[in-house]
Structure formats: C-alpha cells, structure tokens
Write a protein that holds these residues in place. Sequence first.
Motif, short mmCIF file in Angstrom:
data_model
loop_
_atom_site.label_atom_id
_atom_site.label_comp_id
_atom_site.label_asym_id
_atom_site.label_seq_id
_atom_site.Cartn_x
_atom_site.Cartn_y
_atom_site.Cartn_z
N VAL A 17 18.40 -12.25 58.31
CA VAL A 17 18.38 -10.80 58.11
C VAL A 17 17.72 -10.47 56.78
O VAL A 17 16.90 -9.54 56.69
CB VAL A 17 19.80 -10.19 58.22
N GLU A 18 18.06 -11.21 55.73
CA GLU A 18 17.45 -10.97 54.43
C GLU A 18 15.93 -11.19 54.48
O GLU A 18 15.17 -10.43 53.88
CB GLU A 18 18.09 -11.86 53.37
N ALA A 19 15.48 -12.20 55.20
CA ALA A 19 14.04 -12.45 55.33
C ALA A 19 13.36 -11.31 56.08
O ALA A 19 12.28 -10.85 55.68
CB ALA A 19 13.79 -13.78 56.06
N VAL A 20 13.99 -10.82 57.14
CA VAL A 20 13.45 -9.69 57.89
C VAL A 20 13.36 -8.46 57.01
O VAL A 20 12.33 -7.78 56.98
CB VAL A 20 14.31 -9.40 59.15
N VAL A 21 14.41 -8.17 56.28
CA VAL A 21 14.43 -6.98 55.42
C VAL A 21 13.37 -7.09 54.32
O VAL A 21 12.68 -6.11 54.03
CB VAL A 21 15.85 -6.74 54.83
N SER A 22 13.21 -8.25 53.76
CA SER A 22 12.18 -8.45 52.74
C SER A 22 10.78 -8.20 53.31
O SER A 22 9.98 -7.46 52.72
CB SER A 22 12.28 -9.87 52.19
N TYR A 47 17.55 -2.20 49.57
CA TYR A 47 17.45 -3.51 50.20
C TYR A 47 18.85 -3.96 50.65
O TYR A 47 19.05 -4.38 51.79
CB TYR A 47 16.83 -4.50 49.23
N SER A 48 19.83 -3.85 49.75
CA SER A 48 21.19 -4.26 50.06
C SER A 48 21.77 -3.48 51.24
O SER A 48 22.37 -4.06 52.15
CB SER A 48 22.07 -4.08 48.82
N HIS A 49 21.56 -2.16 51.24
CA HIS A 49 22.06 -1.33 52.34
C HIS A 49 21.35 -1.68 53.65
O HIS A 49 21.99 -1.67 54.71
CB HIS A 49 21.89 0.16 52.03
N SER A 55 22.57 -6.15 59.66
CA SER A 55 23.66 -7.08 59.99
C SER A 55 24.69 -6.41 60.89
O SER A 55 25.14 -6.99 61.87
CB SER A 55 24.32 -7.60 58.71
N ALA A 56 25.06 -5.18 60.54
CA ALA A 56 26.04 -4.46 61.34
C ALA A 56 25.51 -4.14 62.73
O ALA A 56 26.22 -4.29 63.73
CB ALA A 56 26.46 -3.17 60.62
N VAL A 57 24.24 -3.72 62.82
CA VAL A 57 23.63 -3.42 64.11
C VAL A 57 23.63 -4.66 65.00
O VAL A 57 23.83 -4.57 66.21
CB VAL A 57 22.18 -2.88 63.92
N LEU A 94 10.75 -8.38 62.46
CA LEU A 94 11.60 -9.17 63.35
C LEU A 94 10.77 -10.21 64.10
O LEU A 94 11.15 -11.39 64.19
CB LEU A 94 12.35 -8.26 64.32
N GLU A 95 9.62 -9.79 64.64
CA GLU A 95 8.73 -10.71 65.35
C GLU A 95 8.27 -11.84 64.43
O GLU A 95 8.30 -13.01 64.82
CB GLU A 95 7.51 -9.97 65.91
#
Length: 121
Positions: A17-22, A47-49, A55-57, A94-95
């Motif tokens: 998830v962190e990699a995706v968000v980055s 970024y944190s949110h 993660s929650a989704v 994501l892809e």
Amino acid sequence: MTESQSLYAKIGGREAVEAVVSDFYDRVFADPLLEPYFDGIDREALYSHQVQFISAVAGGPVSYDGADMQQAHEGMGITEDAFDRVALYLTEALEENGVAEDDIETIIEQVAGLESDIVGQ
C-alpha cells in the motif's frame, strides 16, 4: 478472515500500500491540472492519510482517522476531470505495483462511490 481483509493481504499489506501511495502521489504531484489542489498541503500528513484510506478500503487492520471525504475536500472546488485523473493515477499505481485487475476494480469502485462527497465541495 473476511474477503476484504484477504484483499489487503492479497495485494501485499502495508508495504505494498505504501508503494502504491508513493507511486500515486508521484503522478498526482507532477500533473499541472492537479498541482494547484495541493498548494500548502502537508504532504506527509496527506501521504499518511492516503495509506490509511487505501488500507481501510482494502480491509486492512487500519482505521481511517482522517476527516470524512466531504469535509476533507470542502472548498477545494474539485472538478470531475480532476477526480477522474486522480482515479486514473490510482489505477496506474495499483497496476504498476502488481495488483490484480479484479482487485483494482474493487478498490476503484470504493473510490468512485465517494465522488459525490469530493467533487464540487
């Protein structure tokens, strides 16, 4: 383990998830259409949110503690084009990080459901 929890685990947990968000924010912050929405924003907090939100989704063991979507985007004047661009960048991130197509669809459907709380607020 619920289906949504298995989705979080299936996509690789917090590290993924962190990699995706980055990757997602690399795309967002480089886009001239989206850049003005982030002037003066604390990017670390954002970024944190976003990590919490994704993660929650995905049903991870994280609760999203940010403002509700309508309140968080109030006064920003986000357009449908901007919302669609953000969704596109999330899909691409994501892809790029190896998330399966059906899992991407599940996540994007959750995000799409928030459009009315985000666009035009």
